[in-house]
Design a protein around this motif. Structure first.
Motif, PDB file in Angstrom:
ATOM      1  N   ALA A  71      25.059  38.354  24.911  1.00 19.33           N
ATOM      2  CA  ALA A  71      25.688  39.664  25.053  1.00 19.33           C
ATOM      3  C   ALA A  71      26.358  39.795  26.415  1.00 19.33           C
ATOM      4  O   ALA A  71      27.498  40.274  26.519  1.00 19.33           O
ATOM      5  CB  ALA A  71      24.637  40.755  24.870  1.00 19.33           C
ATOM      6  N   GLU A  72      25.664  39.354  27.468  1.00 17.66           N
ATOM      7  CA  GLU A  72      26.237  39.414  28.813  1.00 17.66           C
ATOM      8  C   GLU A  72      27.517  38.600  28.891  1.00 17.66           C
ATOM      9  O   GLU A  72      28.520  39.031  29.467  1.00 17.66           O
ATOM     10  CB  GLU A  72      25.217  38.887  29.833  1.00 17.66           C
ATOM     11  CG  GLU A  72      23.945  39.717  29.955  1.00 17.66           C
ATOM     12  CD  GLU A  72      24.141  40.955  30.809  1.00 17.66           C
ATOM     13  OE1 GLU A  72      25.280  41.242  31.191  1.00 17.66           O
ATOM     14  OE2 GLU A  72      23.136  41.641  31.088  1.00 17.66           O
ATOM     15  N   ARG A  73      27.485  37.391  28.316  1.00 17.59           N
ATOM     16  CA  ARG A  73      28.645  36.503  28.381  1.00 17.59           C
ATOM     17  C   ARG A  73      29.842  37.083  27.613  1.00 17.59           C
ATOM     18  O   ARG A  73      30.971  37.082  28.104  1.00 17.59           O
ATOM     19  CB  ARG A  73      28.278  35.138  27.813  1.00 17.59           C
ATOM     20  CG  ARG A  73      29.301  34.041  28.084  1.00 17.59           C
ATOM     21  CD  ARG A  73      28.933  32.738  27.402  1.00 17.59           C
ATOM     22  NE  ARG A  73      27.527  32.404  27.604  1.00 17.59           N
ATOM     23  CZ  ARG A  73      26.907  31.432  26.937  1.00 17.59           C
ATOM     24  NH1 ARG A  73      27.563  30.725  26.027  1.00 17.59           N
ATOM     25  NH2 ARG A  73      25.639  31.174  27.166  1.00 17.59           N
ATOM     26  N   LEU A  74      29.587  37.583  26.398  1.00 17.26           N
ATOM     27  CA  LEU A  74      30.679  38.110  25.582  1.00 17.26           C
ATOM     28  C   LEU A  74      31.284  39.360  26.202  1.00 17.26           C
ATOM     29  O   LEU A  74      32.514  39.539  26.205  1.00 17.26           O
ATOM     30  CB  LEU A  74      30.158  38.413  24.169  1.00 17.26           C
ATOM     31  CG  LEU A  74      29.833  37.188  23.312  1.00 17.26           C
ATOM     32  CD1 LEU A  74      29.077  37.612  22.060  1.00 17.26           C
ATOM     33  CD2 LEU A  74      31.106  36.447  22.928  1.00 17.26           C
ATOM     34  N   LEU A  75      30.433  40.231  26.750  1.00 14.46           N
ATOM     35  CA  LEU A  75      30.952  41.440  27.380  1.00 14.46           C
ATOM     36  C   LEU A  75      31.736  41.111  28.651  1.00 14.46           C
ATOM     37  O   LEU A  75      32.739  41.758  28.953  1.00 14.46           O
ATOM     38  CB  LEU A  75      29.795  42.394  27.690  1.00 14.46           C
ATOM     39  CG  LEU A  75      29.146  43.039  26.447  1.00 14.46           C
ATOM     40  CD1 LEU A  75      27.831  43.717  26.815  1.00 14.46           C
ATOM     41  CD2 LEU A  75      30.096  44.032  25.785  1.00 14.46           C
ATOM     42  N   ARG A  76      31.279  40.097  29.377  1.00 16.56           N
ATOM     43  CA  ARG A  76      32.007  39.681  30.572  1.00 16.56           C
ATOM     44  C   ARG A  76      33.378  39.122  30.202  1.00 16.56           C
ATOM     45  O   ARG A  76      34.387  39.427  30.850  1.00 16.56           O
ATOM     46  CB  ARG A  76      31.214  38.636  31.350  1.00 16.56           C
ATOM     47  CG  ARG A  76      31.874  38.228  32.670  1.00 16.56           C
ATOM     48  CD  ARG A  76      31.022  37.259  33.468  1.00 16.56           C
ATOM     49  NE  ARG A  76      30.856  35.981  32.813  1.00 16.56           N
ATOM     50  CZ  ARG A  76      29.722  35.566  32.245  1.00 16.56           C
ATOM     51  NH1 ARG A  76      28.642  36.336  32.258  1.00 16.56           N
ATOM     52  NH2 ARG A  76      29.634  34.381  31.667  1.00 16.56           N
ATOM     53  N   LEU A  77      33.429  38.292  29.161  1.00 19.81           N
ATOM     54  CA  LEU A  77      34.707  37.734  28.720  1.00 19.81           C
ATOM     55  C   LEU A  77      35.658  38.833  28.257  1.00 19.81           C
ATOM     56  O   LEU A  77      36.874  38.772  28.501  1.00 19.81           O
ATOM     57  CB  LEU A  77      34.472  36.727  27.589  1.00 19.81           C
ATOM     58  CG  LEU A  77      33.871  35.385  27.986  1.00 19.81           C
ATOM     59  CD1 LEU A  77      33.518  34.579  26.743  1.00 19.81           C
ATOM     60  CD2 LEU A  77      34.835  34.598  28.867  1.00 19.81           C
ATOM     61  N   ALA A  78      35.102  39.832  27.571  1.00 20.09           N
ATOM     62  CA  ALA A  78      35.943  40.943  27.120  1.00 20.09           C
ATOM     63  C   ALA A  78      36.518  41.700  28.306  1.00 20.09           C
ATOM     64  O   ALA A  78      37.704  42.081  28.309  1.00 20.09           O
ATOM     65  CB  ALA A  78      35.124  41.883  26.233  1.00 20.09           C
ATOM     66  N   GLU A  80      37.064  40.446  31.296  1.00 25.73           N
ATOM     67  CA  GLU A  80      38.059  39.586  31.931  1.00 25.73           C
ATOM     68  C   GLU A  80      39.369  39.610  31.162  1.00 25.73           C
ATOM     69  O   GLU A  80      40.451  39.656  31.754  1.00 25.73           O
ATOM     70  CB  GLU A  80      37.522  38.155  32.017  1.00 25.73           C
ATOM     71  CG  GLU A  80      36.393  37.980  33.027  1.00 25.73           C
ATOM     72  CD  GLU A  80      35.840  36.575  33.012  1.00 25.73           C
ATOM     73  OE1 GLU A  80      36.334  35.738  32.227  1.00 25.73           O
ATOM     74  OE2 GLU A  80      34.899  36.297  33.785  1.00 25.73           O
ATOM     75  N   ALA A  81      39.273  39.570  29.821  1.00 28.45           N
ATOM     76  CA  ALA A  81      40.485  39.590  28.998  1.00 28.45           C
ATOM     77  C   ALA A  81      41.258  40.888  29.200  1.00 28.45           C
ATOM     78  O   ALA A  81      42.485  40.886  29.358  1.00 28.45           O
ATOM     79  CB  ALA A  81      40.113  39.416  27.530  1.00 28.45           C
ATOM     80  N   GLU A  82      40.535  42.004  29.223  1.00 27.63           N
ATOM     81  CA  GLU A  82      41.190  43.296  29.403  1.00 27.63           C
ATOM     82  C   GLU A  82      41.834  43.398  30.790  1.00 27.63           C
ATOM     83  O   GLU A  82      42.972  43.851  30.930  1.00 27.63           O
ATOM     84  CB  GLU A  82      40.187  44.429  29.215  1.00 27.63           C
ATOM     85  CG  GLU A  82      40.818  45.819  29.298  1.00 27.63           C
ATOM     86  CD  GLU A  82      39.833  46.925  28.982  1.00 27.63           C
ATOM     87  OE1 GLU A  82      40.223  48.092  29.141  1.00 27.63           O
ATOM     88  OE2 GLU A  82      38.687  46.610  28.597  1.00 27.63           O
ATOM     89  N   SER A  83      41.090  42.939  31.804  1.00 25.21           N
ATOM     90  CA  SER A  83      41.626  43.000  33.168  1.00 25.21           C
ATOM     91  C   SER A  83      42.861  42.133  33.312  1.00 25.21           C
ATOM     92  O   SER A  83      43.846  42.507  33.952  1.00 25.21           O
ATOM     93  CB  SER A  83      40.553  42.544  34.172  1.00 25.21           C
ATOM     94  OG  SER A  83      39.453  43.417  34.152  1.00 25.21           O
ATOM     95  N   GLU A  84      42.809  40.932  32.691  1.00 28.95           N
ATOM     96  CA  GLU A  84      43.940  40.016  32.790  1.00 28.95           C
ATOM     97  C   GLU A  84      45.179  40.599  32.132  1.00 28.95           C
ATOM     98  O   GLU A  84      46.288  40.531  32.666  1.00 28.95           O
ATOM     99  CB  GLU A  84      43.568  38.677  32.143  1.00 28.95           C
ATOM    100  CG  GLU A  84      44.660  37.627  32.248  1.00 28.95           C
ATOM    101  CD  GLU A  84      44.177  36.251  31.815  1.00 28.95           C
ATOM    102  OE1 GLU A  84      44.941  35.582  31.092  1.00 28.95           O
ATOM    103  OE2 GLU A  84      43.067  35.861  32.187  1.00 28.95           O
ATOM    104  N   LEU A  85      44.995  41.206  30.952  1.00 25.15           N
ATOM    105  CA  LEU A  85      46.133  41.759  30.243  1.00 25.15           C
ATOM    106  C   LEU A  85      46.672  43.007  30.933  1.00 25.15           C
ATOM    107  O   LEU A  85      47.883  43.250  30.944  1.00 25.15           O
ATOM    108  CB  LEU A  85      45.739  42.078  28.797  1.00 25.15           C
ATOM    109  CG  LEU A  85      45.465  40.854  27.915  1.00 25.15           C
ATOM    110  CD1 LEU A  85      44.880  41.272  26.584  1.00 25.15           C
ATOM    111  CD2 LEU A  85      46.740  40.048  27.697  1.00 25.15           C
ATOM    112  N   ARG A  86      45.794  43.803  31.504  1.00 25.13           N
ATOM    113  CA  ARG A  86      46.233  45.024  32.169  1.00 25.13           C
ATOM    114  C   ARG A  86      46.981  44.721  33.465  1.00 25.13           C
ATOM    115  O   ARG A  86      47.960  45.362  33.806  1.00 25.13           O
ATOM    116  CB  ARG A  86      45.042  45.937  32.457  1.00 25.13           C
ATOM    117  CG  ARG A  86      44.490  46.650  31.223  1.00 25.13           C
ATOM    118  CD  ARG A  86      43.354  47.575  31.602  1.00 25.13           C
ATOM    119  NE  ARG A  86      42.789  48.247  30.451  1.00 25.13           N
ATOM    120  CZ  ARG A  86      43.282  49.357  29.903  1.00 25.13           C
ATOM    121  NH1 ARG A  86      44.374  49.902  30.423  1.00 25.13           N
ATOM    122  NH2 ARG A  86      42.706  49.913  28.855  1.00 25.13           N
TER     123      ARG A  86
END
Length: 287
Positions: A71-78, A80-86
């Motif tokens: 859960a920690e890993r998946l939420l962290r990746l999410a 990161e993905a949002e931050s990268e796209l924003r």
């Protein structure tokens, strides 16, 4: 088949962090019954109890302990993905492959500049022969790789980025080498099969009717050049590597035919580049 949604994982993680449903509900600005229901639905989805009740608090069950790091890993990746796209800036790990020669003589200034521009990226560099690196790119084990000619990259995108001059090197005491026959009785020193420079050298030797009776394989140019300097045999190396290792005076250089001497290093990748790879491509693209 339904998959676990990130919202459920966030609720699960918050219940763990807060030690119970009531405090988690306050933290998440949800009603208590909603948090309880979502945890129950997650347990039904996984087929395991995630918590044991201990008085007023909840303790993780064995299945909960297993789920938490995921859960920690998946939420962290999410995140990161949002931050990268924003932000349109690269973040996170960037796995890159490279030839040993390119890593040693070309990439230091490139990666240094890349790090200054994009400090949120962690570059993970792996080295290997052209053949091994192409396999890694094809299997998506690395996002891209610097490889040398000749190579076949069906289904991949390629970009020529560095020009290299290849030379044959021997011990300083060796006689001039003009044709393959001049190397009779000598040992070929190189990387394992899959090295494109070695393939070029073996093709030249073969066309000259000469095949080395013995070969020695090494994993680094430092070891190869030291072995050649000691009089063990001959090798093919980029001039840039000799200069980077300050070894130009340790060996004797022999010119190779133009079709072999002039070589190019390419960046290869599959599919649409990530933001990090797109920035690297912009950086190394020739004017």
């Amino acid at each position: 088949m339904r998959t676990i949604d990130l919202d459920s994982l966030e609720i699960f993680r918050t219940v763990v962090a807060e030690g119970g449903v009531i405090r988690a509900a306050g933290k998440l600005h949800r009603v208590q019954s909603n948090v309880t229901t979502r945890i129950q639905q997650l347990e039904e989805r996984l087929g395991h109890k995630l918590f044991h009740r201990q008085g007023r608090t909840l303790a993780l069950a064995p299945a909960g302990h297993k789920l938490l790091p995921y859960a920690e890993r998946l939420l962290r990746l999410a995140d990161e993905a949002e931050s990268e796209l924003r932000s349109d800036l690269p973040l996170g790990a960037f796995r890159l492959g490279s030839l040993e020669s390119t890593a040693g003589s070309r990439l230091a200034p490139v990666l240094s500049r890349f790090h200054k521009l994009y400090p949120g990226v962690v570059v993970e560099l792996v080295t290997g022969t052209t053949g091994a690196l192409l396999e890694r790119v094809n299997a998506f084990e690395v996002e891209a790789a610097f490889v040398s000619e000749p190579f076949s990259a069906a289904g991949m995108s390629t970009l020529s980025v560095f020009d290299e001059e290849l030379v044959l090197i021997t011990a300083r005491s060796a006689a001039p080498v003009v044709r393959p026959a001049d190397l009779a009785g000598s040992t070929l020193i190189g990387f394992a099969h899959g090295c494109s420079y070695r393939r070029l050298l073996e093709q030249w030797l073969g066309k000259g009717g000469f095949a080395p009776g013995r070969s020695l394989e090494f994993a680094s140019y430092q070891a190869m050049i030291a072995c050649v300097a000691a009089g063990t045999g001959f090798a093919i190396v980029p001039v840039s590597v000799l200069k980077a290792l300050r070894a130009t005076a340790d060996v004797r250089q022999h010119a190779l035919p133009a079709r072999i001497r002039a070589n190019h290093t390419h960046l290869v990748w599959r599919g649409t580049p990530s933001v990090a790879l797109a920035r690297l491509i912009e950086m190394v693209r020739k004017p």
